[in-house]
Design a protein around this motif. Structure first.
Motif, PDB file in Angstrom:
ATOM      1  N   CYS A   1      10.532 -16.688   0.381  1.00 22.35           N
ATOM      2  CA  CYS A   1       9.195 -17.077   0.840  1.00 22.35           C
ATOM      3  C   CYS A   1       8.660 -16.035   1.826  1.00 22.35           C
ATOM      4  O   CYS A   1       7.502 -15.619   1.740  1.00 22.35           O
ATOM      5  CB  CYS A   1       9.284 -18.462   1.471  1.00 22.35           C
ATOM      6  SG  CYS A   1       7.720 -19.101   2.039  1.00 22.35           S
ATOM      7  N   HIS A   2       9.525 -15.609   2.731  1.00 24.40           N
ATOM      8  CA  HIS A   2       9.147 -14.610   3.736  1.00 24.40           C
ATOM      9  C   HIS A   2       8.790 -13.280   3.071  1.00 24.40           C
ATOM     10  O   HIS A   2       7.773 -12.657   3.384  1.00 24.40           O
ATOM     11  CB  HIS A   2      10.318 -14.417   4.712  1.00 24.40           C
ATOM     12  CG  HIS A   2       9.917 -13.771   6.007  1.00 24.40           C
ATOM     13  ND1 HIS A   2      10.723 -13.740   7.091  1.00 24.40           N
ATOM     14  CD2 HIS A   2       8.802 -13.126   6.368  1.00 24.40           C
ATOM     15  CE1 HIS A   2      10.121 -13.103   8.082  1.00 24.40           C
ATOM     16  NE2 HIS A   2       8.953 -12.719   7.655  1.00 24.40           N
ATOM     17  N   ARG A   3       9.615 -12.860   2.130  1.00 28.00           N
ATOM     18  CA  ARG A   3       9.335 -11.599   1.431  1.00 28.00           C
ATOM     19  C   ARG A   3       8.035 -11.691   0.643  1.00 28.00           C
ATOM     20  O   ARG A   3       7.241 -10.744   0.610  1.00 28.00           O
ATOM     21  CB  ARG A   3      10.495 -11.246   0.497  1.00 28.00           C
ATOM     22  CG  ARG A   3      10.159 -10.019  -0.312  1.00 28.00           C
ATOM     23  CD  ARG A   3      11.288  -9.390  -1.062  1.00 28.00           C
ATOM     24  NE  ARG A   3      10.709  -8.494  -2.054  1.00 28.00           N
ATOM     25  CZ  ARG A   3      11.357  -7.573  -2.729  1.00 28.00           C
ATOM     26  NH1 ARG A   3      12.634  -7.420  -2.533  1.00 28.00           N
ATOM     27  NH2 ARG A   3      10.744  -6.806  -3.605  1.00 28.00           N
ATOM     28  N   ASN A   4       7.792 -12.845   0.017  1.00 27.33           N
ATOM     29  CA  ASN A   4       6.538 -13.023  -0.721  1.00 27.33           C
ATOM     30  C   ASN A   4       5.340 -12.914   0.214  1.00 27.33           C
ATOM     31  O   ASN A   4       4.307 -12.336  -0.147  1.00 27.33           O
ATOM     32  CB  ASN A   4       6.563 -14.382  -1.424  1.00 27.33           C
ATOM     33  CG  ASN A   4       5.535 -14.451  -2.533  1.00 27.33           C
ATOM     34  OD1 ASN A   4       4.347 -14.510  -2.259  1.00 27.33           O
ATOM     35  ND2 ASN A   4       5.974 -14.391  -3.768  1.00 27.33           N
ATOM     36  N   ASP A   5       5.487 -13.458   1.425  1.00 31.30           N
ATOM     37  CA  ASP A   5       4.423 -13.306   2.438  1.00 31.30           C
ATOM     38  C   ASP A   5       4.170 -11.837   2.763  1.00 31.30           C
ATOM     39  O   ASP A   5       3.020 -11.394   2.827  1.00 31.30           O
ATOM     40  CB  ASP A   5       4.815 -14.048   3.725  1.00 31.30           C
ATOM     41  CG  ASP A   5       4.340 -15.487   3.717  1.00 31.30           C
ATOM     42  OD1 ASP A   5       3.700 -15.901   2.736  1.00 31.30           O
ATOM     43  OD2 ASP A   5       4.615 -16.205   4.692  1.00 31.30           O
ATOM     44  N   LEU A   6       5.264 -11.096   3.000  1.00 33.52           N
ATOM     45  CA  LEU A   6       5.116  -9.662   3.294  1.00 33.52           C
ATOM     46  C   LEU A   6       4.366  -8.957   2.172  1.00 33.52           C
ATOM     47  O   LEU A   6       3.478  -8.145   2.402  1.00 33.52           O
ATOM     48  CB  LEU A   6       6.488  -9.000   3.432  1.00 33.52           C
ATOM     49  CG  LEU A   6       7.227  -9.087   4.761  1.00 33.52           C
ATOM     50  CD1 LEU A   6       8.604  -8.452   4.627  1.00 33.52           C
ATOM     51  CD2 LEU A   6       6.451  -8.356   5.858  1.00 33.52           C
TER      52      LEU A   6
END
Lengths: 167, 167, 167
Positions: free
Chosen positions: A87-92
């Protein structure tokens, strides 16, 4: 720059200032949302005693753990922690490009306040829903649609910049 | 924009120009620090002959390696290379949001030079120490505290922007 | 700021406006190129039925799949999907720092239009070639040289900023 003040330099038009004022708040909000995921990963790791490097087991884990146990636990993956990290990587991959594209879109295509704010609000809502859909999780295609809407808002702005641009 | 020049457009105040001048140097420095990690990963991969895609083994690895050996080596992971990659990802997750939040913080909340420069210096010091703590590695909670301090500097600026902001 | 207008505030010089106008287009273009990789991963995942979280199998995969099969398929990795994801991450690690460094380079070092545009064009060409070299793939050192050239363009700008900078 689209908003030349005509004195040899360039400043911001009143409309651009207005848009940027709202934009600033959304940037801060979306960055905060994204950074909260770091803390979520850390708290899950500590609660589950599931770390990835040796010094974390020594500092935060069970001090009685053998080297063999540490090696086995490091090699295994906790599915929910990997989910938050995804989820965090997708945000980035989505929020950072949005911010950079939005800045050049506001500065160089002279959008109306309504059009610019609409892009920004749709994107912010889509990304907040994306995080909810990923972490609960909601059944697909909830997360996919959230990604799609946010992504299309950025692409719409990028295409507008390229269309008016010069290489 | 907070620093309206009152002529229908908006420019930077002298204080903002002063802050941005120092900020620019830290942005360049932090980006450089982050990018050095790419070269560190590359040099470790070549020294250890540990790559992740086939053409890297063919171009940089031992030309005598069998397909089976390449498959086995690709599936295995070198712990130190993974550590550098994690350090690099952590930088992406923290330094990029810092830069974007700092820009809107400087432009829209009219901070004093002292307060803005303090946030920037604390963040830069924390992230440099974070890299050292991750790569040596230093015992925990060194790395955790470095992450925390840097993260709180960014959060402090983001909250200030949201507090003064309008949606 | 290098381009003070001398009225207590700071605006952009004509040269800077000219550079930013071209820069804006490249930012939009590079972000678009990067975001296309997300769609490439999604289409590969759907075509191959290879997902990473449970709800994706339920929403997009074969509805007859057993829990055991889902678990096995999630644990395995598709080499080509991992390759696209690595390409995407490499873009994040390189394109975002380029954009941020380029902004401070244009604003604070007073480059000539030629020098600035040259940096931007070389970087853009190198990163487009990097994606082609990674996804086809081309034999090494194609991808390495593409990374190197793009990276050196960013480093060259960062060093110029630091050289003229004050801490």
């Amino acid at each position: 720059m689209a908003a030349e003040t005509g004195k040899g330099g360039a400043g911001l038009s009143e409309i651009q200032s207005e848009i940027f004022q709202a934009f600033a708040t959304y940037v801060a909000l979306l960055m905060l949302k994204m950074m909260v995921l770091s803390y979520f990963v850390i708290s899950e790791r500590i609660l589950k005693g599931q770390f990835v490097v040796r010094e974390d087991y020594e500092g935060f884990g069970d001090p009685q753990m053998s080297k063999e146990e540490i090696r086995r636990k490091t090699a295994s993956r906790d599915l929910y922690i990997e989910r938050i990290r995804r989820c965090h990587r997708n945000d980035l991959e989505n929020i950072i490009p949005f911010v950079l594209v939005a800045v050049v879109y506001i500065l160089f295509t002279n959008p109306t306040t309504e059009s610019a704010i609409l892009h920004i609000r749709i994107f912010a809502a889509a990304r907040i829903f994306h995080t909810v859909a990923y972490l609960l999780p909601l059944p697909q295609p909830c997360r996919f649609l959230a990604f799609l809407v946010g992504s299309l808002a950025t692409i719409s702005m990028a295409i507008r910049v390229i269309y008016e641009g010069n290489f």
